[in-house]
Design an enzyme around this catalytic site. Sequence first.
Site, PDB file in Angstrom:
ATOM      1  N   LYS A 188       7.099   7.786 -11.782  1.00  0.00           N
ATOM      2  CA  LYS A 188       6.592   6.544 -11.223  1.00  0.00           C
ATOM      3  C   LYS A 188       7.762   5.592 -11.371  1.00  0.00           C
ATOM      4  CE  LYS A 188       3.948   3.836  -8.872  1.00  0.00           C
ATOM      5  NZ  LYS A 188       3.956   2.308  -9.179  1.00  0.00           N
ATOM      6  N   GLU A 195      12.056   2.036  -4.581  1.00  0.00           N
ATOM      7  CA  GLU A 195      11.556   1.181  -3.825  1.00  0.00           C
ATOM      8  C   GLU A 195      12.163  -0.154  -3.970  1.00  0.00           C
ATOM      9  OE1 GLU A 195       7.943  -1.230  -4.887  1.00  0.00           O
ATOM     10  OE2 GLU A 195       6.965   0.559  -4.090  1.00  0.00           O
TER      11      GLU A 195
END
Length: 329
Positions: A188, A195
Amino acid sequence: MQIGMVGLGRMGAGMARRLMRGGHEIVAYDRDPASVRALAADGAVPAASLEDLVGRLAAPRAVWVMVPAGAPTESVVSALGALLRAGDVVVDGGNSYFKDDVRRGRELKEKGVSYLDVGTSGGVWGLDRGYCLMVGGEQTAVDRLAPVFETLAPGRGEVPPSPGREEGGTAVDGWLRCGPVGAGHFVKMIHNGIEYGLMQAYAEGFDILKNASSPELPAEQRFDIPVGEVAELWRRGSVVGSWLLDLAAMALAEDPALARYEGFVADSGEGRWTVQAAIEESVPAEVLAASLFARFRSRRAHTFAEKLLSAMREKFGGHKEPPKAAAPK
């Protein structure tokens, strides 16, 4: 199955509601009694404290923690470690640093309590769209909570498996055991680092489009580009299409000048940790590092690019800009 949910903020409450829709029983606790009452009105079993929550769960228990990373998570996991018994499971679904997970998992294992770290992506849209789940922990504990992961995840829906991919595995359903304790939040962390880079690329590109009408350019090279329409265009058939582009197009449709955004872009830690991991692994990560530094700069000078970054953060995660007085000078 029955599961306790600690932390009923934007993500925690949405996940609890999705689980209840899927037939699971939620025992809910938050420091804010109003949040507990709101979820209880939708069918959750309210708990007045962590002790009360643990007491309302049938053994072997499973408790999902959705509180801010750092000291809040540390405090809750420590308290649960003292309350739970051998055979129970603690799930940290926040954005903890993976090295903290490794330590917590080792400490809880000494008490016979399993620890799962679950990187969770989906933001405020996850209630309806589902959450992409990156899981770390022992296989037996993962298998036990598989029904929970299956309910929270998007499922295959309209996204078919990649061409050439063999059948099998859970990744096609939107969740995956990535490895032992720490692996979920490690994946993550890299997800969020990527991102940052994607968002920065969109923001810079649209900033160039917007400034194509600059009077500093020769008249015949000046273009008044309809930026919002371009965003909408690129959503259809373009190789740069993505959910982030969808959100950017939504923000531009609502407010073409992004006037309500100051351009202050926060970072919640994962970008820094990603760059640190790159340094430790001697892996070049120029784009991800630059996107992190761009967020630092946004707190001192605000461009259209930074306003678009801020707009996308609000759209996917409900992240509000801090008051102007809180921004560094």
